[in-house]
Write an enzyme that holds these catalytic residues in place. Structure first.
Site, PDB file in Angstrom:
ATOM      1  N   ASN A 166     -53.454  28.002  -8.800  1.00 32.54           N
ATOM      2  CA  ASN A 166     -53.148  29.126  -9.683  1.00 32.54           C
ATOM      3  C   ASN A 166     -54.442  29.797 -10.127  1.00 32.54           C
ATOM      4  O   ASN A 166     -55.453  29.152 -10.338  1.00 32.54           O
ATOM      5  CB  ASN A 166     -52.386  28.646 -10.925  1.00 32.54           C
ATOM      6  CG  ASN A 166     -51.837  29.818 -11.706  1.00 32.54           C
ATOM      7  OD1 ASN A 166     -50.884  30.472 -11.280  1.00 32.54           O
ATOM      8  ND2 ASN A 166     -52.466  30.138 -12.827  1.00 32.54           N
ATOM      9  N   GLU A 224     -52.757  33.392  -6.631  1.00 21.84           N
ATOM     10  CA  GLU A 224     -53.128  34.786  -6.856  1.00 21.84           C
ATOM     11  C   GLU A 224     -54.320  35.185  -5.988  1.00 21.84           C
ATOM     12  O   GLU A 224     -54.542  36.367  -5.752  1.00 21.84           O
ATOM     13  CB  GLU A 224     -53.423  35.036  -8.336  1.00 21.84           C
ATOM     14  CG  GLU A 224     -52.194  35.039  -9.251  1.00 21.84           C
ATOM     15  CD  GLU A 224     -51.663  33.652  -9.592  1.00 21.84           C
ATOM     16  OE1 GLU A 224     -52.248  32.647  -9.145  1.00 21.84           O
ATOM     17  OE2 GLU A 224     -50.633  33.577 -10.316  1.00 21.84           O
ATOM     18  N   ASP A 255     -55.730  40.675 -29.676  1.00 19.22           N
ATOM     19  CA  ASP A 255     -55.171  40.740 -28.326  1.00 19.22           C
ATOM     20  C   ASP A 255     -54.926  42.196 -27.950  1.00 19.22           C
ATOM     21  O   ASP A 255     -55.457  43.111 -28.571  1.00 19.22           O
ATOM     22  CB  ASP A 255     -53.905  39.868 -28.231  1.00 19.22           C
ATOM     23  CG  ASP A 255     -53.707  39.349 -26.810  1.00 19.22           C
ATOM     24  OD1 ASP A 255     -53.690  40.173 -25.879  1.00 19.22           O
ATOM     25  OD2 ASP A 255     -53.592  38.126 -26.618  1.00 19.22           O
TER      26      ASP A 255
HETATM   27 MN    MN Z   1     -49.568  32.048 -11.236  1.00 18.59          MN
END
Ligand code: MN
Length: 450
Positions: free
Chosen positions: A141, A204, A253
């Site tokens: 990931n 990704e 954020d």
């Molecule tokens: Mn992912």
């Protein structure tokens, strides 16, 4: 070449890179300059008061620049993102690369890591991708996380309960740390790919490689079992500690408001790989670049979901005022009376954080808020065209929502024209332009420019 340096050269040629030659501090000063250039060019700080490493930021600061990096027209961006997520391409792994020019011990306080806002807990790395393999070795990931500097070799990492969090939990159950490669200063295709919402099990990196037409090369880290792009400028090698958590935050954020402070895991750094004269990449939290990198993949998902319920979708925009996250404008070619509301429901399902959405006809520019407001003014009726959905899951970031239960109210506005009235009534009046007036306007245009 598909790396950050190559892309910066391209930006310089097209006047999309501004060099700041006066020394600035990494504490607030660089962030203040970035705030000024938000939605503008990439910014290269040549001299940092605290050290010799240059800092670049706002690289992906406009939609057009991201499209340039992906070599795609703005109108075709969503299709390209969806296509890459459906056809990931495994990158080649090689032994060596520019990122292994220098191998050294971690010393975070030597890096030009920015402190952005007044009440921030400290310097934050905000542009890094974090790559990890699952403890069973079955999947990889890659995702973006904010990282708070604790000391020379420790970072606190904000783990939203998504994929990296799951990998960390798996390792924790075995009482093991999770090896991570924290790569900084990358080609925009890699940063954008890291935010794509593909299911667990799809790396990704393979999305990035699809964006890069198979050009991405990875290399295994020197000290940990994780992979990094060979063309990265800098890689921090670390392990997420299974036993240590610290308070992470305050830190704003994407909405520009301070996120709540929570206990979050700590990464123990064990090594650094970098290029000899590396460039450090920064990103202003809550700036346009943050909104685009986080929002574009969601925009693409909305586009894809809506095109499955109405035959033709024009544009989709997660608006800047909606922080690239909470507000969407969608244009459709309406064919039946209910199309607008179906499009709204598809959009809310595709992006759970979405709070307000507006559907307009194809003659409305989804990037032009004046146009959108005109559509609401002339085509929308509150009693018929308003969709209110109570007690649904929303963004944990929205301070006006029930943040503990993550419940919110979603509102959809169907600002498409009603089909039972003549279309003519909703058309904007045009002024005919003769050949003569076209020439007159051209001359006036030139005068305005010179
Ligand atoms: Mn992912």
């Amino acid at each position: 070449m598909a790396d950050l340096r190559g892309f910066l050269k391209e930006l310089e040629k097209s006047n999309e890179l501004i060099r700041v030659r006066n020394p600035v501090s990494i504490k607030f000063e660089a962030a203040a300059v970035l705030k000024k250039f938000d939605q503008g060019p990439a910014v290269l700080f040549e001299k940092i008061k605290e050290g010799a490493t240059p800092v670049v930021a706002n690289v992906c600061g406009t939609r057009e620049r991201i499209c340039k990096a992906l070599n795609v027209r703005v109108e075709a961006l969503h299709a390209k993102i969806i296509d890459a997520s459906l056809h990931p391409v495994r990158p080649k792994v090689v032994k060596d690369g520019p990122v292994k020019e220098i191998l050294e011990k971690p010393k975070l306080t030597k890096l030009p890591i920015l402190t952005h806002y007044e009440k921030d807990a400290g310097p934050y790395i905000t542009s890094a991708i974090v790559a990890a393999n699952s403890p069973d070795g079955k999947c990889e990931n890659v995702s973006i996380h904010r990282l708070l500097v604790l000391d020379d070799s420790h970072l606190a990492i904000r783990l939203v309960p998504r994929h990296l969090y799951q990998l960390h939990e798996m390792a924790k159950k075995r009482g093991k740390p999770l090896d991570v490669a924290i790569a900084i200063s990358l080609h925009p295709a890699i940063s954008l790919a890291a935010t794509s919402s593909v299911p667990m099990g799809i790396s990704e990196y393979a999305i990035a490689n699809a964006f890069m037409h198979g050009e991405l090369r990875l290399t295994r880290c020197e000290h940990v079992n994780a992979y990094a792009p060979t063309d990265a400028e800098l890689v921090l090698e670390g392990r997420i500690n299974p036993n240590r958590e610290v308070l992470e935050g305050p830190m704003p954020d994407i909405l520009g408001t301070y996120d709540i402070t929570r206990k979050q895991p700590v990464i123990d750094l064990v090594g650094v790989m970098r290029r000899r004269n590396f460039i450090y990449q920064a990103l202003l939290p809550a700036g346009q670049e943050h909104q685009l990198l986080m929002g574009l993949a969601r925009e693409a998902k909305i586009w894809d979901a809506v095109r499955h319920v109405v035959p033709v979708v024009g544009g989709v925009s997660l608006t800047s005022g909606g922080c690239g996250w909470l507000h969407a404008i969608i244009s459709i070619k309406k064919q039946s009376e209910g199309d607008g509301k179906n499009a709204l429901m598809a959009a809310f399902a595709a992006h759970p954080s979405l709070k307000h959405a507006i559907v307009v006809d194809m003659d409305i520019d989804v990037f032009n808020m004046k146009d959108v407001e005109w559509a609401i003014a002339t085509r929308f009726h509150g009693d018929e065209d308003l969709l209110v959905i109570r007690n649904v899951r929303g963004s944990s970031l929205d301070p006006s929502s029930d943040q503990e239960r993550e419940l919110t109210t979603k509102v959809g506005i169907d600002a498409t024209r009603p089909l039972h009235k003549p279309a003519e009534k909703f058309k904007r009046a045009r002024i005919p332009e003769s050949q003569n007036v076209k020439e007159v306007l051209k001359k006036l245009d030139r005068k305005l420019v010179s």
